[in-house]
Design an enzyme around this catalytic site. Structure first.
Site, short mmCIF file in Angstrom:
data_model
loop_
_atom_site.label_atom_id
_atom_site.label_comp_id
_atom_site.label_asym_id
_atom_site.label_seq_id
_atom_site.Cartn_x
_atom_site.Cartn_y
_atom_site.Cartn_z
N SER A 90 42.03 48.36 30.70
CA SER A 90 43.34 48.88 30.31
C SER A 90 43.81 48.35 28.95
O SER A 90 45.00 48.08 28.76
CB SER A 90 44.38 48.61 31.39
OG SER A 90 44.02 49.29 32.59
N GLU B 299 35.50 41.98 32.10
CA GLU B 299 36.30 43.12 32.54
C GLU B 299 36.72 42.91 34.00
O GLU B 299 35.94 43.23 34.91
CB GLU B 299 35.49 44.41 32.45
CG GLU B 299 35.03 44.74 31.06
CD GLU B 299 34.79 46.23 30.90
OE1 GLU B 299 35.50 46.86 30.12
OE2 GLU B 299 33.90 46.77 31.59
N GLU C 231 31.31 49.77 37.12
CA GLU C 231 31.04 51.06 37.79
C GLU C 231 29.56 51.19 38.15
O GLU C 231 29.22 51.74 39.20
CB GLU C 231 31.52 52.21 36.89
CG GLU C 231 33.04 52.28 36.87
CD GLU C 231 33.64 52.74 35.55
OE1 GLU C 231 32.94 53.36 34.74
OE2 GLU C 231 34.84 52.46 35.33
#
Ligand code: PGA
Length: 254
Positions: free
Chosen positions: A216, A170, A100
């Protein structure tokens, strides 16, 4: 089989929780996870909650992490937080180069490496995030992307520093989507990253550096992911926001 590396499970709360909510969550986690010694536990609240959370963690087995930091020691950087400010709250870990941050705030590998070096200079352990997008995976570029990110984001770290660094694999397509990497995909990426470390440093470094999986992670998939030979923990987003789900991820991983 007992793993050579201790699992490290970290909660990345992202831009969530008021101070009061953060306090509630940490109180709950302390109760649920009090006996856990097999796994290193970390919570990464937003900056605004670090002070209160740090007080609650003084007598606990849970360590404190931050979600980002500026690479400069201090000065005219409006809106930024420096390492010494984190140290004031006994922060031990700092997430760097999360996808992000890379996507929305333009962080590059080179920039992440500067932050990682600054973190080490302040004796903070960076959790350096890497991972490919769906498009990159579908184009067969996963390993090329991981290689660029790993080499670039860890550039200039000494052998001592890399041993105190955590890497988080990730895959971007797995973050916040409910769709985790399969155990095969995760193991393959982790083994690839470990191989890179062997080339950049040596075999002993590759054997010792911990590589977390993120994307997740939930109570239902934690066991299958955490038992993989090259997966040494988890960086948990959504499921770290509730006591029950974070505690169950930890318990299912032991
Ligand atoms: P998620 O986020 O667990 O919500 O997918 C993981 C992360 O961004 O670290």
């Amino acid at each position: 089989m007992e793993k050579e590396r201790k699992l490290i499970i970290a909660g990345n709360w992202k831009m969530n929780k008021t101070v009061a909510e953060a306090v509630d969550l940490v109180k709950g986690l302390k109760l649920e996870l009090a006996g856990v010694k097999e796994v290193d536990l970390v919570v990464c609240p937003p900056f605004t909650a670090l002070c209160e959370v740090s007080k609650l963690l003084l007598d606990s087995n849970i360590r404190l992490g931050a979600q980002n930091m500026n690479e400069n020691p201090a000065g005219a950087y409006t809106g930024e937080i420096a390492a010494f400010m984190l140290k004031e709250f006994s922060v031990r870990y700092v997430i760097l180069g999360h996808s992000e941050r890379r996507t929305y705030f333009g962080e590059t590998d080179e920039w992440v490496a500067r932050k990682a070096r600054a973190a080490h200079a302040a004796a903070l352990k960076p959790i350096v995030c890497v991972g490919e997008t769906l498009e990159e995976r579908e184009q067969g570029r996963t390993e090329a992307v991981l290689e660029r990110q790993v080499r670039g984001s860890l550039a200039g770290l000494t052998r001592e520093q890399i041993l105190e660094t955590i890497i988080a694999y990730e895959p971007v397509w797995a973050i916040g989507t409910g769709r985790n990497a399969t155990p095969e995909q995760a193991q393959q990426a982790h083994a690839f990253i470990r191989g890179l470390l062997a080339g950049m440093y040596d075999d002993a470094v590759a054997r010792r550096v911990r590589i977390q999986y993120g994307g997740s992670v939930k109570p239902s998939n934690a066991r299958d992911l955490m038992c993989l030979p090259d997966v040494d923990g988890a960086l948990v987003g959504g499921a770290s926001l509730e006591v029950r789900s974070f505690a169950d991820i930890v318990k299912n991983s032991i």
